[in-house]
Design a protein around this motif. Sequence first.
Motif, PDB file in Angstrom:
ATOM      1  N   SER A 111     -29.723 -12.061  26.144  1.00 36.70           N
ATOM      2  CA  SER A 111     -28.752 -11.663  25.115  1.00 36.70           C
ATOM      3  C   SER A 111     -29.311 -10.557  24.229  1.00 36.70           C
ATOM      4  CB  SER A 111     -28.356 -12.874  24.265  1.00 36.70           C
ATOM      5  OG  SER A 111     -27.819 -13.907  25.066  1.00 36.70           O
ATOM      6  N   LEU A 112     -29.867  -9.543  24.870  1.00 38.44           N
ATOM      7  CA  LEU A 112     -30.521  -8.475  24.119  1.00 38.44           C
ATOM      8  C   LEU A 112     -29.527  -7.695  23.274  1.00 38.44           C
ATOM      9  CD1 LEU A 112     -33.044  -7.387  26.847  1.00 38.44           C
ATOM     10  CD2 LEU A 112     -33.649  -7.959  24.487  1.00 38.44           C
ATOM     11  N   LYS A 113     -30.011  -7.252  22.126  1.00 30.26           N
ATOM     12  CA  LYS A 113     -29.215  -6.495  21.164  1.00 30.26           C
ATOM     13  C   LYS A 113     -29.865  -5.130  20.939  1.00 30.26           C
ATOM     14  CE  LYS A 113     -28.225 -10.784  18.628  1.00 30.26           C
ATOM     15  NZ  LYS A 113     -28.315 -11.464  17.307  1.00 30.26           N
ATOM     16  N   PRO A 114     -29.084  -4.141  20.520  1.00 29.35           N
ATOM     17  CA  PRO A 114     -29.681  -2.826  20.239  1.00 29.35           C
ATOM     18  C   PRO A 114     -30.837  -2.910  19.236  1.00 29.35           C
ATOM     19  CG  PRO A 114     -27.309  -2.634  20.345  1.00 29.35           C
ATOM     20  CD  PRO A 114     -27.613  -4.100  20.426  1.00 29.35           C
ATOM     21  N   GLU A 115     -30.778  -3.834  18.312  1.00 31.53           N
ATOM     22  CA  GLU A 115     -31.860  -3.965  17.325  1.00 31.53           C
ATOM     23  C   GLU A 115     -33.147  -4.541  17.909  1.00 31.53           C
ATOM     24  OE1 GLU A 115     -28.698  -5.088  17.040  1.00 31.53           O
ATOM     25  OE2 GLU A 115     -28.640  -7.024  15.973  1.00 31.53           O
ATOM     26  N   ASP A 116     -33.113  -4.953  19.160  1.00 32.30           N
ATOM     27  CA  ASP A 116     -34.337  -5.383  19.849  1.00 32.30           C
ATOM     28  C   ASP A 116     -35.114  -4.195  20.403  1.00 32.30           C
ATOM     29  OD1 ASP A 116     -32.469  -8.138  21.147  1.00 32.30           O
ATOM     30  OD2 ASP A 116     -33.942  -8.207  19.509  1.00 32.30           O
ATOM     31  N   THR A 117     -34.530  -3.010  20.333  1.00 35.56           N
ATOM     32  CA  THR A 117     -35.201  -1.814  20.838  1.00 35.56           C
ATOM     33  C   THR A 117     -36.494  -1.569  20.075  1.00 35.56           C
ATOM     34  OG1 THR A 117     -33.136  -0.780  21.541  1.00 35.56           O
ATOM     35  CG2 THR A 117     -35.010   0.678  21.106  1.00 35.56           C
ATOM     36  N   ALA A 118     -37.599  -1.461  20.811  1.00 39.06           N
ATOM     37  CA  ALA A 118     -38.919  -1.291  20.205  1.00 39.06           C
ATOM     38  C   ALA A 118     -39.960  -1.148  21.305  1.00 39.06           C
ATOM     39  CB  ALA A 118     -39.265  -2.488  19.322  1.00 39.06           C
ATOM     40  N   VAL A 119     -41.180  -0.808  20.893  1.00 39.39           N
ATOM     41  CA  VAL A 119     -42.330  -0.920  21.783  1.00 39.39           C
ATOM     42  C   VAL A 119     -42.890  -2.326  21.607  1.00 39.39           C
ATOM     43  CG1 VAL A 119     -44.652  -0.113  22.313  1.00 39.39           C
ATOM     44  CG2 VAL A 119     -42.860   1.536  21.695  1.00 39.39           C
ATOM     45  N   TYR A 120     -42.998  -3.032  22.703  1.00 41.36           N
ATOM     46  CA  TYR A 120     -43.507  -4.397  22.682  1.00 41.36           C
ATOM     47  C   TYR A 120     -44.961  -4.397  23.157  1.00 41.36           C
ATOM     48  CZ  TYR A 120     -38.829  -6.270  21.903  1.00 41.36           C
ATOM     49  OH  TYR A 120     -37.601  -6.582  21.369  1.00 41.36           O
ATOM     50  N   ARG A 121     -45.820  -5.033  22.378  1.00 43.34           N
ATOM     51  CA  ARG A 121     -47.240  -5.100  22.721  1.00 43.34           C
ATOM     52  C   ARG A 121     -47.676  -6.554  22.770  1.00 43.34           C
ATOM     53  NH1 ARG A 121     -51.006  -1.570  19.036  1.00 43.34           N
ATOM     54  NH2 ARG A 121     -52.442  -1.869  20.812  1.00 43.34           N
ATOM     55  N   CYS A 122     -48.507  -6.867  23.741  1.00 41.46           N
ATOM     56  CA  CYS A 122     -49.004  -8.224  23.803  1.00 41.46           C
ATOM     57  C   CYS A 122     -50.367  -8.303  23.137  1.00 41.46           C
ATOM     58  CB  CYS A 122     -49.015  -8.755  25.235  1.00 41.46           C
ATOM     59  SG  CYS A 122     -50.518  -8.604  26.126  1.00 41.46           S
TER      60      CYS A 122
END
Length: 123
Positions: A84-95
């Motif tokens: 259920s991804l949303k536009p506000e989830d847009t980002a660089v994800y780092r572990c």
Amino acid sequence: QVQLVESGGGLVQAGGSLRLSCAASGIIFSINAMGWYRQAPGKQRELVATIISDGSTNYADSVKGRFTISRDNAKNTVYLQMNSLKPEDTAVYRCNAHLGRKDATGLQWNDYWGQGTQVTVSS
């Protein structure tokens, strides 16, 4: 040396799903916590989710009910299932991994980071 290598990012439409993976490699004694953080343009880095060695999890309020973090201890790998991804989830994800390594002075615990993977959600 320890390396964290992420994969699984990409472009998806709103409402879609992605699964991120992060594998830790190198001479590792033990991994305590693993987690995912994200940073959007112009914003500070924020915690997305963490999981510790006993399986306990913690999520940001903004992703609860949509994202699921899991780990495979045998493979030193952490996953982030994002639904259920949303536009506000847009980002660089780092572990991130808080892990222990042995050296000449004994067991040392430190934080290690992956290079990041881009997640873009279009509206």
